[in-house]
Design a protein around this motif. Sequence first.
Motif, short mmCIF file in Angstrom:
data_model
loop_
_atom_site.label_atom_id
_atom_site.label_comp_id
_atom_site.label_asym_id
_atom_site.label_seq_id
_atom_site.Cartn_x
_atom_site.Cartn_y
_atom_site.Cartn_z
N ASN A 1 0.84 -1.27 -0.06
CA ASN A 1 0.02 -0.21 -0.06
C ASN A 1 0.84 1.25 0.17
O ASN A 1 0.77 2.28 0.77
CB ASN A 1 -0.82 -0.07 1.30
CG ASN A 1 -2.05 -1.23 1.16
OD1 ASN A 1 -2.37 -1.30 -0.13
ND2 ASN A 1 -2.43 -1.50 2.15
N GLY A 2 1.76 1.43 -0.86
CA GLY A 2 2.66 2.66 -1.06
C GLY A 2 1.98 3.49 -1.61
O GLY A 2 1.36 3.41 -2.70
N VAL A 3 2.09 4.78 -0.96
CA VAL A 3 1.53 6.18 -1.83
C VAL A 3 2.74 6.86 -1.56
O VAL A 3 3.38 7.47 -0.76
CB VAL A 3 0.35 6.71 -0.78
CG1 VAL A 3 -0.28 7.86 -1.52
CG2 VAL A 3 -0.84 5.80 -0.55
N GLY A 4 3.03 7.43 -3.05
CA GLY A 4 3.87 8.23 -3.31
C GLY A 4 3.86 9.75 -3.77
O GLY A 4 2.66 9.90 -4.45
N ILE A 5 3.92 10.72 -3.13
CA ILE A 5 3.55 11.90 -3.59
C ILE A 5 4.84 12.94 -4.00
O ILE A 5 5.80 12.75 -3.20
CB ILE A 5 2.93 12.76 -2.47
CG1 ILE A 5 1.68 11.89 -2.03
CG2 ILE A 5 2.45 14.22 -2.74
CD1 ILE A 5 0.67 12.66 -0.96
N VAL A 6 4.91 13.59 -5.04
CA VAL A 6 5.99 14.15 -5.43
C VAL A 6 5.28 15.62 -5.73
O VAL A 6 4.41 15.88 -6.62
CB VAL A 6 6.52 13.83 -6.89
CG1 VAL A 6 7.68 14.70 -7.23
CG2 VAL A 6 7.09 12.27 -6.69
N LYS A 7 5.94 16.66 -4.90
CA LYS A 7 5.55 17.88 -5.33
C LYS A 7 6.39 18.85 -6.04
O LYS A 7 7.78 18.60 -5.98
CB LYS A 7 5.47 18.91 -3.88
CG LYS A 7 4.74 20.10 -4.00
CD LYS A 7 4.76 21.02 -2.54
CE LYS A 7 6.09 21.51 -2.42
NZ LYS A 7 6.14 22.36 -1.31
N LEU A 8 6.12 19.56 -7.23
CA LEU A 8 6.85 20.17 -8.20
C LEU A 8 6.65 21.73 -8.11
O LEU A 8 5.29 21.76 -7.68
CB LEU A 8 6.83 19.23 -9.43
CG LEU A 8 6.91 17.97 -9.78
CD1 LEU A 8 6.52 17.29 -10.96
CD2 LEU A 8 8.65 17.85 -9.39
N MET A 9 7.24 22.43 -8.67
CA MET A 9 6.80 23.80 -8.68
C MET A 9 5.56 24.15 -9.73
O MET A 9 5.59 23.31 -10.71
CB MET A 9 8.17 24.74 -9.23
CG MET A 9 9.01 24.78 -7.92
SD MET A 9 10.24 25.94 -8.05
CE MET A 9 10.84 26.26 -6.22
N GLY A 10 5.19 25.56 -9.58
CA GLY A 10 3.90 25.85 -10.36
C GLY A 10 3.04 26.45 -9.44
O GLY A 10 2.00 25.73 -8.76
N ARG A 11 3.22 27.70 -9.51
CA ARG A 11 2.45 28.48 -8.41
C ARG A 11 0.98 28.83 -9.07
O ARG A 11 0.09 28.36 -8.31
CB ARG A 11 3.23 29.96 -8.54
CG ARG A 11 3.05 30.57 -7.01
CD ARG A 11 3.20 32.12 -7.47
NE ARG A 11 4.72 32.43 -7.57
CZ ARG A 11 5.41 32.93 -6.66
NH1 ARG A 11 5.10 32.99 -5.31
NH2 ARG A 11 6.66 33.12 -6.78
N TYR A 12 0.82 29.21 -10.18
CA TYR A 12 -0.57 29.25 -10.82
C TYR A 12 -0.77 28.39 -12.17
O TYR A 12 -2.05 28.22 -12.46
CB TYR A 12 -0.80 30.75 -11.44
CG TYR A 12 -0.53 31.78 -10.14
CD1 TYR A 12 -1.50 31.69 -9.15
CD2 TYR A 12 0.72 32.43 -10.23
CE1 TYR A 12 -1.21 32.54 -7.87
CE2 TYR A 12 0.94 33.39 -9.10
CZ TYR A 12 -0.02 33.55 -8.10
OH TYR A 12 0.01 34.32 -7.00
N SER A 13 0.39 27.82 -12.54
CA SER A 13 0.24 26.87 -13.78
C SER A 13 0.79 25.58 -13.69
O SER A 13 1.92 25.43 -12.91
CB SER A 13 1.03 27.65 -15.00
OG SER A 13 0.77 29.07 -15.00
N GLY A 14 0.24 24.55 -13.80
CA GLY A 14 0.81 23.24 -13.49
C GLY A 14 1.53 22.65 -14.68
O GLY A 14 1.52 21.41 -14.98
#
Length: 533
Positions: free
Chosen positions: A309-322
């Motif tokens: 049950n691995g849940v990976g979250i990666v946060k990347l930059m993008g203030r208003y645009s993804g």
Amino acid sequence: MDLSLSSFARSSIPPPLKSCNLTSLSNFPNYSFKSRNFSLTPLISRQNRRIRAQYSCNSGSGGGGGGDDDGFVVDEVPHLTNFLPDLPSYPNPLQQNLAYTIVKKNFVSPEDVVAQKIVVQKGSPRGVHFRRAGPREKVYFKSEEVRACIVTCGGLCPGINTVIREIVCGLNYMYGVHDILGIEGGYRGFYSKNTIQLTPKVVNDIHKRGGTFLRTSRGGHDTDKIVDNIQDRGINQVYIIGGDGTQKGAALIYKEVEKRGLQVAVAGIPKTIDNDIAVIDKSFGFDTAVEEAQRAINAAHVEVESVENGVGIVKLMGRYSGFIAMFATLASRDVDCCLIPESPFYLEGQGGLFEFIEQRLKENGHVVIVLAEGAGQEYVAQSMHAVSEKDASGNRLLLDVGLWLSQKIKDHFTKVQKMAVNMKYIDPTYMIRAIPSNASDNIYCTLLAHSAVHGAMAGYTGFTIGPVSSRHAYIPIDRVTETTKTIKLTDRMWARLLSSTNQPSFLKGSPVMQERVDKETIEMIDNMKITSI
Ligand SMILES: Nc1ncnc2c1ncn2[C@@H]1O[C@H](COP(=O)(O)OP(=O)(O)OP(=O)(O)O)[C@@H](O)[C@H]1O
Ligand SMILES: O=P(O)(O)OC[C@H]1O[C@](O)(CO)[C@@H](O)[C@@H]1O
Ligand SMILES: [Mg+2]
């Protein structure tokens, strides 16, 4: 005779259009056209900047003209001669440059413009065009009289050092300009720091490093103090590398320079890791960032694949645009769900994120989520009762949506679903921004820098440089600052992502989304079953 588009703009004479079949035009004896009955009306709008030449080709029974109004618009960049009409011009020293003498077409023709839209329909207006970037036959500076300066502002981005290097080397090697100053620490460096002399030797190796050799800052833009300083130091070419905020500052500098009647060319080079600058195809460093993001996504995937049950979250930059999140997701194929600021999501209930995670865990035993830092900010603010804070430039400081989401998922699965998840949260945001640019970005940065140099030497000012429909063009600064480029949920790229991840579209059940996307689109996406989970 100066046949440049700016001279047409100044004299209100429209540029000759090769697409219209005209024979002659008695009003404009200096230009010959091939056609019969022809009338022509120049319309000048957007503070005399956007020149719209409306051509009526009355050629009888389908005589091959462009129709009654072929809607050709040139979005004009300012030229020093607009406010200094007696400025002398000189032959471009590139005529003597060995590298350039063998080029078949040494100089960009003054009539060359770049179409903003390249996909058109038969009979549709020809639309907005920008002046094509590149060296001009005439320059408005004597090389030995140029004193240039370079400044970098805002956040970091791969490739800034390459742009600095190539401005210095371009000025030196192509135009014989040797007096180039580095302004340190962003806009405030103009009035609070000494300058450094930049030579090809000083900048020789800097493209191999991340960051900015000149250092940067946020805040501190004081137009009067900056222009006083430009004047006091005898600077006559200003190269400004930075994002949307920086370009707004550059526009103010250009306007003040014009007000004071100074022979100073102001050139903006757009920089943003978020790829959110309007009009241009893509900003430099973006490809490098997307490539680097693969390492983080890959790490998350390896981690979660190896546990239960691995849940990976990666946060990347993008203030208003993804854009980074979207492209990194599309490139990876290991991502189950991509969350961006433009597409509000929700957690609970049918069609929500929790339901989707549960299903993927049951199917595959793991799930990888890529999250743009600007996504879901409204939820984080609510749950943390956070007060909105701003940075020195006035940009809202973001809350950590990655930490918030990790906690929410853990709580939900442990408490509600009675199912322990193995959470791996990776935040590689600054790592992605702080690296040197890759090979293709290096080439892109070189083109940007050289085009900026050619434009300034040719006397253009108040312009930004960038690729439009794959061709480098000079764009009026306020065109790139009037809007922020964001992902259009109704564009095909977002549909590609949805159909690649098969994630929920969050259209149903999200009032915010229903406000943003029209009913017809919601129904269409529903019918396509992209939302099915
Ligand atoms: N509206 C504005 N008018 C004049 N100057 C501005 C304006 N907005 C920002 N600036 C100045 O531009 C510089 C950089 O702005 P900001 O920190 O917003 O970064 P940016 O150029 O938008 O880059 P990025 O957002 O990609 O990091 C700062 O020195 C700031 O004072
Ligand atoms: O922490 P800093 O340096 O202010 O920069 C963070 C911001 O800069 C950006 O990278 C834009 O340059 C945003 O994506 C990010 O929110
Ligand atoms: Mg910005």
